[in-house]
Write a protein that holds these residues in place. Structure first.
Motif, PDB file in Angstrom:
ATOM      1  N   UNK A   7     -16.762 -50.331 -13.246  1.00 13.94           N
ATOM      2  CA  UNK A   7     -15.596 -50.685 -13.896  1.00 13.94           C
ATOM      3  C   UNK A   7     -14.729 -49.536 -14.271  1.00 13.94           C
ATOM      4  N   UNK A   8     -13.539 -49.604 -14.490  1.00 11.67           N
ATOM      5  CA  UNK A   8     -12.680 -48.263 -14.777  1.00 11.67           C
ATOM      6  C   UNK A   8     -11.558 -48.120 -13.776  1.00 11.67           C
ATOM      7  N   UNK A   9     -11.771 -48.738 -12.688  1.00  9.78           N
ATOM      8  CA  UNK A   9     -10.642 -48.532 -11.601  1.00  9.78           C
ATOM      9  C   UNK A   9      -9.247 -48.908 -12.064  1.00  9.78           C
ATOM     10  N   UNK A  10      -8.395 -48.624 -11.029  1.00 12.65           N
ATOM     11  CA  UNK A  10      -7.110 -49.161 -11.407  1.00 12.65           C
ATOM     12  C   UNK A  10      -5.914 -48.492 -10.863  1.00 12.65           C
ATOM     13  N   UNK A  11      -4.740 -48.600 -11.272  1.00  8.57           N
ATOM     14  CA  UNK A  11      -3.350 -47.910 -10.603  1.00  8.57           C
ATOM     15  C   UNK A  11      -3.005 -46.971 -11.605  1.00  8.57           C
ATOM     16  N   UNK A  12      -2.960 -45.782 -11.001  1.00 13.07           N
ATOM     17  CA  UNK A  12      -2.489 -44.575 -11.750  1.00 13.07           C
ATOM     18  C   UNK A  12      -1.505 -43.662 -11.044  1.00 13.07           C
ATOM     19  N   UNK A  13      -0.608 -43.001 -11.611  1.00 14.38           N
ATOM     20  CA  UNK A  13       0.256 -41.964 -10.859  1.00 14.38           C
ATOM     21  C   UNK A  13      -0.490 -40.777 -10.573  1.00 14.38           C
ATOM     22  N   UNK A  14      -0.136 -40.157  -9.600  1.00 21.18           N
ATOM     23  CA  UNK A  14      -0.523 -38.725  -9.145  1.00 21.18           C
ATOM     24  C   UNK A  14      -0.459 -37.809 -10.404  1.00 21.18           C
ATOM     25  N   UNK A  15      -1.749 -37.057 -10.591  1.00 18.30           N
ATOM     26  CA  UNK A  15      -1.623 -36.316 -11.788  1.00 18.30           C
ATOM     27  C   UNK A  15      -2.507 -36.715 -12.784  1.00 18.30           C
ATOM     28  N   UNK A  16      -2.844 -38.249 -12.876  1.00 27.13           N
ATOM     29  CA  UNK A  16      -3.304 -38.866 -14.037  1.00 27.13           C
ATOM     30  C   UNK A  16      -4.615 -38.915 -13.757  1.00 27.13           C
ATOM     31  N   UNK A  17      -5.573 -39.562 -14.792  1.00 24.14           N
ATOM     32  CA  UNK A  17      -6.880 -39.758 -14.736  1.00 24.14           C
ATOM     33  C   UNK A  17      -7.524 -40.937 -14.870  1.00 24.14           C
ATOM     34  N   UNK A  18      -8.675 -41.220 -14.695  1.00 21.49           N
ATOM     35  CA  UNK A  18      -9.442 -42.390 -14.555  1.00 21.49           C
ATOM     36  C   UNK A  18     -10.753 -42.046 -14.875  1.00 21.49           C
TER      37      UNK A  18
END
Length: 124
Positions: A7-18
């Protein structure tokens, strides 16, 4: 038999964190080495990182060095992958995997239990 759920995946902008999580059930979690792998569209699956039951770590990709951190909580039967400074080239399906191992240093191959994967998409 070990059952793994990411779990924990998703869409994020470059430079972001997951932070990805991998919850394990079915056997004694602490007897297993755990690993993260990823597969981008049109590419082969690649080894990202692994952690032994004692916390020994192995990194598989120079490209994620200093950005990704693997960890585990044996009391919660959960492994994590903290991903910082994400780049579009990190876009992939991320899989967790497990293999019985008493070694303090985890393997990079030979994993026998696999989760279904979680999609990570990094936009530019």
């Amino acid at each position: 038999q070990v059952h793994l759920v990411e779990s924990g995946g998703g869409l994020v902008q470059a430079g972001g964190s997951l932070r990805l999580s991998c919850a394990a059930s079915g056997r004694t979690f602490s007897n297993y080495a755990m690993g993260w792998f990823r597969q981008a569209p049109g590419k082969e699956r690649e080894f990202v990182a692994a952690i032994s039951w004692r916390g020994g770590k192995r990194n598989g990709l120079d490209s994620v060095e200093g950005r990704f951190t693997i960890s585990r909580d044996n009391a919660k039967n959960t492994m994590y992958l903290q991903m910082n400074s994400l780049k579009p080239e990190d876009t992939a399906v991320y899989y967790c995997a497990a293999v019985p191992s008493s070694s303090s240093y985890p393997p990079s191959e030979g994993y026998i239990y696999w989760g279904q994967g979680t999609q990570v998409t990094v936009s530019s």
